[in-house]
Design a protein around this motif. Structure first.
Motif, PDB file in Angstrom:
ATOM      1  N   ALA A  82      14.413   8.251   5.619  1.00 42.67           N
ATOM      2  CA  ALA A  82      14.011   7.596   6.872  1.00 42.67           C
ATOM      3  C   ALA A  82      15.032   6.572   7.378  1.00 42.67           C
ATOM      4  CB  ALA A  82      12.633   6.946   6.700  1.00 42.67           C
ATOM      5  N   VAL A  83      15.420   5.636   6.515  1.00 35.44           N
ATOM      6  CA  VAL A  83      16.343   4.591   6.996  1.00 35.44           C
ATOM      7  C   VAL A  83      17.749   5.151   7.255  1.00 35.44           C
ATOM      8  CG1 VAL A  83      17.169   2.240   6.657  1.00 35.44           C
ATOM      9  CG2 VAL A  83      14.982   2.933   5.689  1.00 35.44           C
ATOM     10  N   ARG A 110      12.680   4.938  -1.307  1.00 31.61           N
ATOM     11  CA  ARG A 110      12.847   4.892   0.144  1.00 31.61           C
ATOM     12  C   ARG A 110      13.493   3.554   0.542  1.00 31.61           C
ATOM     13  NH1 ARG A 110       7.707   5.184   4.092  1.00 31.61           N
ATOM     14  NH2 ARG A 110       7.180   3.302   2.948  1.00 31.61           N
ATOM     15  N   SER A 122       0.818  -1.216   0.000  1.00 35.25           N
ATOM     16  CA  SER A 122       0.000   0.000   0.000  1.00 35.25           C
ATOM     17  C   SER A 122       0.857   1.275   0.000  1.00 35.25           C
ATOM     18  CB  SER A 122      -0.904  -0.005   1.230  1.00 35.25           C
ATOM     19  OG  SER A 122      -0.141  -0.192   2.401  1.00 35.25           O
ATOM     20  N   ILE A 123       2.108   1.164  -0.479  1.00 35.10           N
ATOM     21  CA  ILE A 123       3.077   2.263  -0.534  1.00 35.10           C
ATOM     22  C   ILE A 123       3.521   2.690   0.870  1.00 35.10           C
ATOM     23  CG2 ILE A 123       3.748   4.459  -1.541  1.00 35.10           C
ATOM     24  CD1 ILE A 123       1.500   4.270  -3.486  1.00 35.10           C
ATOM     25  N   GLY A 124       2.536   3.128   1.716  1.00 36.75           N
ATOM     26  CA  GLY A 124       2.856   3.430   3.115  1.00 36.75           C
ATOM     27  C   GLY A 124       3.855   4.553   3.312  1.00 36.75           C
ATOM     28  N   LEU A 125       3.756   5.613   2.511  1.00 36.14           N
ATOM     29  CA  LEU A 125       4.602   6.778   2.794  1.00 36.14           C
ATOM     30  C   LEU A 125       4.111   7.431   4.088  1.00 36.14           C
ATOM     31  CD1 LEU A 125       5.038   8.465  -0.701  1.00 36.14           C
ATOM     32  CD2 LEU A 125       6.514   6.817   0.458  1.00 36.14           C
ATOM     33  N   PHE A 126       5.009   8.109   4.803  1.00 32.84           N
ATOM     34  CA  PHE A 126       4.613   8.781   6.029  1.00 32.84           C
ATOM     35  C   PHE A 126       4.012  10.133   5.651  1.00 32.84           C
ATOM     36  CE2 PHE A 126       8.498   6.278   7.235  1.00 32.84           C
ATOM     37  CZ  PHE A 126       7.778   5.220   7.778  1.00 32.84           C
ATOM     38  N   PRO A 127       2.699  10.308   5.842  1.00 33.02           N
ATOM     39  CA  PRO A 127       2.034  11.496   5.287  1.00 33.02           C
ATOM     40  C   PRO A 127       2.452  12.799   5.974  1.00 33.02           C
ATOM     41  CG  PRO A 127       0.503  10.180   6.601  1.00 33.02           C
ATOM     42  CD  PRO A 127       1.768   9.393   6.506  1.00 33.02           C
ATOM     43  N   HIS A 128       2.984  12.697   7.182  1.00 35.99           N
ATOM     44  CA  HIS A 128       3.341  13.919   7.912  1.00 35.99           C
ATOM     45  C   HIS A 128       4.790  14.310   7.674  1.00 35.99           C
ATOM     46  CE1 HIS A 128       4.556  10.494  10.209  1.00 35.99           C
ATOM     47  NE2 HIS A 128       5.207  11.225  11.085  1.00 35.99           N
ATOM     48  N   MET A 129       5.489  13.539   6.827  1.00 34.00           N
ATOM     49  CA  MET A 129       6.892  13.856   6.554  1.00 34.00           C
ATOM     50  C   MET A 129       7.040  14.320   5.105  1.00 34.00           C
ATOM     51  SD  MET A 129       9.037  10.774   8.254  1.00 34.00           S
ATOM     52  CE  MET A 129       8.669  10.123   9.879  1.00 34.00           C
ATOM     53  N   GLN A 164       4.191   8.890  -5.969  1.00 34.40           N
ATOM     54  CA  GLN A 164       4.283   8.323  -4.619  1.00 34.40           C
ATOM     55  C   GLN A 164       4.910   6.935  -4.652  1.00 34.40           C
ATOM     56  OE1 GLN A 164       0.665   8.459  -2.306  1.00 34.40           O
ATOM     57  NE2 GLN A 164       0.165  10.510  -3.016  1.00 34.40           N
ATOM     58  N   TYR A 198       4.899  17.250   0.424  1.00 32.89           N
ATOM     59  CA  TYR A 198       4.362  16.160   1.223  1.00 32.89           C
ATOM     60  C   TYR A 198       3.768  15.105   0.288  1.00 32.89           C
ATOM     61  CZ  TYR A 198       5.210  18.742   5.451  1.00 32.89           C
ATOM     62  OH  TYR A 198       5.834  19.372   6.473  1.00 32.89           O
ATOM     63  N   PRO A 199       3.681  13.861   0.765  1.00 32.06           N
ATOM     64  CA  PRO A 199       3.190  12.789  -0.108  1.00 32.06           C
ATOM     65  C   PRO A 199       1.864  13.113  -0.790  1.00 32.06           C
ATOM     66  CG  PRO A 199       4.107  11.817   1.861  1.00 32.06           C
ATOM     67  CD  PRO A 199       4.169  13.315   2.058  1.00 32.06           C
ATOM     68  N   ASN A 200       0.935  13.772  -0.065  1.00 32.24           N
ATOM     69  CA  ASN A 200      -0.364  14.021  -0.705  1.00 32.24           C
ATOM     70  C   ASN A 200      -0.296  15.097  -1.785  1.00 32.24           C
ATOM     71  OD1 ASN A 200      -0.107  16.256   0.894  1.00 32.24           O
ATOM     72  ND2 ASN A 200      -2.069  16.043   1.937  1.00 32.24           N
TER      73      ASN A 200
END
Ligand SMILES: Nc1ncnc2c1ncn2[C@@H]1O[C@H](COP(=O)(O)OP(=O)(O)O)[C@@H](O)[C@H]1O
Ligand SMILES: [Mg+2]
Lengths: 214, 370
Positions: B99-100, B149, B84-91, B142, B133-135
């Motif tokens: 991230a890593v 990532r 589901s991709i799972g990007l962090f929407p607040h980053m 995305q 942002y991702p959105n």
């Protein structure tokens, strides 16, 4: 109409008193909410992280909320005596539920795909909480904060019964002296304060929502 | 190298999702897990980064039991692209990609450089996208971020669970191409889940076809296409792809049964008569052992009745039985003799027939496309 003009005149004549009463009122509410955040957010997180703790924590804060405010203040009076700090403790208990519950829901509502991504890239449970789950629960927390603030502003008007100050002073005096003008002169700014808190915190909430919406 | 030996997984509710799976993922290979929904692809993948623990068997990474590797360390050394991709929407995009490396405490300069490099690699201008942002990105963009990532910390192993499934066909093909190109550059061990056979054939070194928690067949795309293990595999691959994979029928299928030939001891006159009777302007000639010698053309023979046949034989190159029909297509020969390896004459290709088959193939393909 005449009545309102008289209320206005009364407030104008005593404006410095009203300003200090309002400030007192705000300080009590802010203190209570600050403590509620300090205690409530960790409780909400614990409830969200540990399935077994959730029902215990949630029903406890629920019960607190259900105690009628006069009864709550009476009980606190017995244990803590008269004074502003007793008022703050009472307001704290009332603010706890919306904050705990919304923190809990906020963390539970985080998209499982996002949580899994965090876990999958190697975040520790604590990192996951601090970097992903908690930040994403903030819009919910803000909604809880708003509810808590409005409740606290309202409940704080009975503070004078237990030795507190704030806008309740005018209301209580009005009741005691059967002076409608003073009663309403205390009630109106309290109501306005609640509306302003609701409006401002609503704005903040929307802002966080927009940022985190995906 | 990742090895699964008789690995089984029974979920808490008692459901057995994997049944004694044997698999090897070689270093530097792109492995594709494919099969119908619910067959255990995601389960298999999650065993590899310990999001799920297997209940029986043995799973090793570079000969080390996976249960002895700290899951946090393991995951930081493995790229993971979730379904589901799972990007962090607040980053921001920067923080998502970084991230890593941030978890691994790389220094800021190194992270900056890496993020720019990766964004450029997937054709997203760092200056434009880093702070978004991702959105604020399209679905395809995305998904690209989700992929890079996973690459950011330069892991040796990359797990990708249906990474392109949410994309429109054009973006998907583009990202597939990018992945293949990337794999040629970085040469990682990739485990890729999909349910799209075209995708699997296009990108895989090894395809693992699963059903109901079992491996039905594993092998290169070519092996699966040319040698499907059973009807399920054939079904899953689809008759059209199998047909296409087979290519043109073998040379011998096009031998013209009516085409006649002569022997080298015949007279020129006899040979000419043979050609005229069969309305052929060329005649393959064999010796007494049926070995192919060459071709005599009617044009050469006219007026040469006094010569011996041997003088008129032209050594036209012959095709061998095992040659691919493709080789004949595109040549301009007027006659195409086919022989065995030992030189024995088999026959002559019928050009009309070859053309017919070619035409049908072309027609069906263009029919699919339009
Ligand atoms: N946590 C779980 N508990 C029980 N059953 C599960 C769980 N996760 C997946 N399954 C079941 O295991 C099977 C394989 O699932 P999965 O590996 O996700 O399939 P897919 O090949 O579609 O990725 C499915 O039948 C699914 O319902
Ligand atoms: Mg899946």
């Amino acid at each position: 109409m005449d009545f309102l003009i008289e209320v206005g005149r009364y407030m104008a004549n005593n404006s410095s008193t009203f300003v200090s009463l309002t400030i007192e009122h705000i300080i009590m509410v802010v203190q209570a909410i600050a403590y509620a955040l300090i205690a409530g957010v960790p409780l909400g997180i614990l409830a969200a992280k540990y399935k077994k703790l959730a029902p215990v924590i949630l029903s406890l804060v629920n019960i607190l909320q259900l105690i009628p405010s006069i009864a709550m203040l009476a009980i606190l009076l017995i244990y803590f005596g008269m004074g502003t700090s007793t008022v703050v403790i009472g307001l704290f208990f009332y603010s706890l539920l919306p904050i705990v519950r919304n923190t809990y829901v906020g963390i539970k509502e985080v998209d499982p795909g996002i949580t899994e991504a965090g876990k999958g890239i190697g975040m520790t449970p604590l990192q996951l909480l601090a970097k992903v789950q908690f930040p994403l629960s903030i819009p919910f927390l803000m909604a809880g904060l708003r509810v808590a603030a409005v409740i606290a502003v309202a409940v704080a008007t009975i503070a004078p019964y237990i030795g507190g100050g704030g806008l309740g002073r005018e209301i209580v005096s009005g009741i005691n002296l059967q002076n409608e003008i003073r009663l309403v002169a205390g009630a109106i700014p309290a109501a306005v304060l609640a509306i302003i808190a609701d409006f401002l915190l609503g704005k903040v909430e929307n802002k966080t929502k927009r940022r985190f919406a995906n | 190298m990742i090895q699964l030996k008789k690995v089984s997984k029974i979920y808490d509710d008692g459901f057995q999702a994997l049944k004694e799976i044997d698999l090897t993922f070689e270093e530097g290979q792109l492995n594709v897990l494919i099969g119908p929904s619910g067959c255990g692809k995601t389960t298999t993948m999650k065993l590899l980064n310990r999001l799920i623990d297997y209940t029986d068997g043995e799973l090793t990474i570079n000969d080390k039991l996976i249960s002895e590797i700290n899951p946090i360390d393991l995951r930081r050394q493995m790229g993971y692209v979730i379904q589901s991709i799972g990007l962090f929407p607040h980053m921001t995009i920067y923080d998502n990609v970084a991230a890593v490396p941030k978890l691994l405490k790389w220094d800021k300069k190194k992270i900056d450089k890496k993020v720019d490099e990766l964004l450029n690699m997937v054709d997203l201008d760092p200056q434009v996208y880093k702070k978004r942002y991702p959105n604020e990105l399209s679905g395809g963009q995305q998904q690209r971020i989700g992929v890079i990532r996973a690459l950011a910390a330069e892991p040796d192993i990359i797990l990708m669970d249906e990474p392109f499934s949410a994309l429109d066909p054009i973006s998907r093909e583009q990202l597939q191409d990018e992945l293949v190109k990337l794999q040629q550059e970085i040469n990682k061990t990739i485990v890729f889940v999909t349910h799209d056979m075209d995708e699997a054939i296009k990108i895989a070194d090894q395809i693992i076809l699963m059903r109901d928690g079992e491996v039905v067949q594993k092998g290169s795309p070519h092996e699966l296409l040319t040698n499907p293990a059973n009807a399920f595999v054939e079904d899953f691959i689809g008759s059209e792809r199998l047909e296409q994979a087979k290519g043109l029928p073998p040379m011998t299928a096009f031998i013209d049964q009516n085409y006649t030939y002569g022997t080298h001891d015949q007279s020129v006159e006899a040979v000419m008569k043979l050609m005229l009777d069969h309305k052929q302007d060329q005649l393959p000639i064999v010796d007494e052992n049926n070995l192919y010698l060459g071709v005599v053309s009617l044009y050469d023979a006219i007026g040469q009745q006094d010569k011996t046949l041997n003088d008129l034989i032209v050594k036209v190159d012959a095709y061998q039985r095992d040659d691919e029909t493709k080789q004949f297509v595109g040549s301009r020969e007027t006659i195409a003799p086919v022989i065995e390896k030992d030189g024995t004459f088999i026959g002559v290709l019928d050009q009309d027939q070859v053309l017919d088959v070619l035409y049908q193939k072309f027609d069906s393909k263009s029919g699919v496309k339009s």
